[in-house]
Design a protein around this motif. Structure first.
Motif, PDB file in Angstrom:
ATOM      1  N   UNK A  40      12.973   8.039 -10.113  1.00  9.16           N
ATOM      2  CA  UNK A  40      12.401   7.554  -8.862  1.00  9.16           C
ATOM      3  C   UNK A  40      11.336   6.489  -9.127  1.00  9.16           C
ATOM      4  N   UNK A  41      10.530   6.724 -10.154  1.00 10.52           N
ATOM      5  CA  UNK A  41       9.487   5.773 -10.520  1.00 10.52           C
ATOM      6  C   UNK A  41      10.112   4.452 -10.963  1.00 10.52           C
ATOM      7  N   UNK A  42      11.157   4.523 -11.791  1.00 10.55           N
ATOM      8  CA  UNK A  42      11.849   3.305 -12.246  1.00 10.55           C
ATOM      9  C   UNK A  42      12.458   2.543 -11.075  1.00 10.55           C
ATOM     10  N   UNK A  43      13.099   3.288 -10.170  1.00  6.73           N
ATOM     11  CA  UNK A  43      13.701   2.641  -9.000  1.00  6.73           C
ATOM     12  C   UNK A  43      12.646   1.948  -8.154  1.00  6.73           C
ATOM     13  N   UNK A  44      11.510   2.605  -7.996  1.00 10.04           N
ATOM     14  CA  UNK A  44      10.445   2.030  -7.198  1.00 10.04           C
ATOM     15  C   UNK A  44       9.923   0.739  -7.834  1.00 10.04           C
ATOM     16  N   UNK A  45       9.733   0.751  -9.142  1.00  5.44           N
ATOM     17  CA  UNK A  45       9.266  -0.451  -9.843  1.00  5.44           C
ATOM     18  C   UNK A  45      10.311  -1.548  -9.736  1.00  5.44           C
ATOM     19  N   UNK A  46      11.585  -1.177  -9.883  1.00  3.18           N
ATOM     20  CA  UNK A  46      12.660  -2.156  -9.779  1.00  3.18           C
ATOM     21  C   UNK A  46      12.696  -2.780  -8.386  1.00  3.18           C
ATOM     22  N   UNK A  47      12.575  -1.958  -7.352  1.00  8.14           N
ATOM     23  CA  UNK A  47      12.555  -2.475  -5.975  1.00  8.14           C
ATOM     24  C   UNK A  47      11.373  -3.410  -5.759  1.00  8.14           C
ATOM     25  N   UNK A  48      10.244  -3.032  -6.338  1.00  8.95           N
ATOM     26  CA  UNK A  48       9.040  -3.864  -6.202  1.00  8.95           C
ATOM     27  C   UNK A  48       9.275  -5.219  -6.869  1.00  8.95           C
ATOM     28  N   UNK A  49       9.878  -5.212  -8.062  1.00  9.85           N
ATOM     29  CA  UNK A  49      10.160  -6.472  -8.758  1.00  9.85           C
ATOM     30  C   UNK A  49      11.137  -7.324  -7.969  1.00  9.85           C
TER      31      UNK A  49
ATOM     32  N   UNK B  26       0.836  -1.208   0.000  1.00  9.12           N
ATOM     33  CA  UNK B  26       0.000   0.000   0.000  1.00  9.12           C
ATOM     34  C   UNK B  26       0.868   1.255   0.000  1.00  9.12           C
ATOM     35  N   UNK B  27       1.970   1.221   0.743  1.00 12.89           N
ATOM     36  CA  UNK B  27       2.891   2.357   0.745  1.00 12.89           C
ATOM     37  C   UNK B  27       3.513   2.555  -0.632  1.00 12.89           C
ATOM     38  N   UNK B  28       3.916   1.459  -1.248  1.00  9.77           N
ATOM     39  CA  UNK B  28       4.477   1.545  -2.593  1.00  9.77           C
ATOM     40  C   UNK B  28       3.439   2.049  -3.587  1.00  9.77           C
ATOM     41  N   UNK B  29       2.241   1.582  -3.445  1.00  8.57           N
ATOM     42  CA  UNK B  29       1.168   1.996  -4.353  1.00  8.57           C
ATOM     43  C   UNK B  29       0.892   3.493  -4.214  1.00  8.57           C
ATOM     44  N   UNK B  30       0.839   3.969  -2.979  1.00  9.14           N
ATOM     45  CA  UNK B  30       0.601   5.393  -2.728  1.00  9.14           C
ATOM     46  C   UNK B  30       1.751   6.247  -3.262  1.00  9.14           C
ATOM     47  N   UNK B  31       2.993   5.818  -3.003  1.00  9.60           N
ATOM     48  CA  UNK B  31       4.162   6.550  -3.488  1.00  9.60           C
ATOM     49  C   UNK B  31       4.220   6.535  -5.017  1.00  9.60           C
TER      50      UNK B  31
END
Length: 134
Positions: free
Chosen positions: A109-118, A5-10
């Protein structure tokens, strides 16, 4: 589940910032283009005025009306408008550079977040696979 949920909000906030910045950049581009056209129009007007004799009456637009204005004053006004326009263009270009930098930073930042999620999902799969073997 809380982390998701935190990742989704960010992710949503970064996406909104990306859209907002893109719109600001497009607006700055439009304003710069308009100012450049104004400057070009003034330069062409000045060139045409230079070709006519000095004793010809010149008029300057004031709203919907035209006012008899000495030729030298018309040149001064055109130069002043061009200088002001040039300053506005420089300001908008600086603003655009800042927005471009901000946009690229948001995209990274968006790419990093997606990468961390993966990577987090892969680790979760590995740990669940390891637990099911045990």
């Amino acid at each position: 589940m809380e982390v998701d949920m935190d990742l989704k909000r960010a992710f949503h906030e970064l996406q909104e910032k990306l859209v907002y910045t893109s719109q600001k950049i497009k607006l700055a581009d439009l304003q710069i283009e308009t100012l450049r056209r104004t400057k070009q129009h003034n330069l062409l007007t000045k060139q045409e005025l230079e070709t006519i004799p000095k004793d010809v009456k010149t008029y300057e637009a004031l709203g919907r009306a035209f006012i008899l204005t000495p030729r030298d004053d018309v040149f001064k006004n055109l130069n002043k408008i061009n200088n002001d326009t040039e300053q506005k263009i420089k300001t908008l270009e600086n603003s655009k550079q800042y927005l471009d930098k901000n946009l690229k930073e948001s995209e990274n930042n968006l790419r990093e977040m997606v990468q961390r999620k993966r990577e987090g999902d892969k680790e979760t799969e590995k740990s669940s696979a390891a637990s099911s073997k045990a």
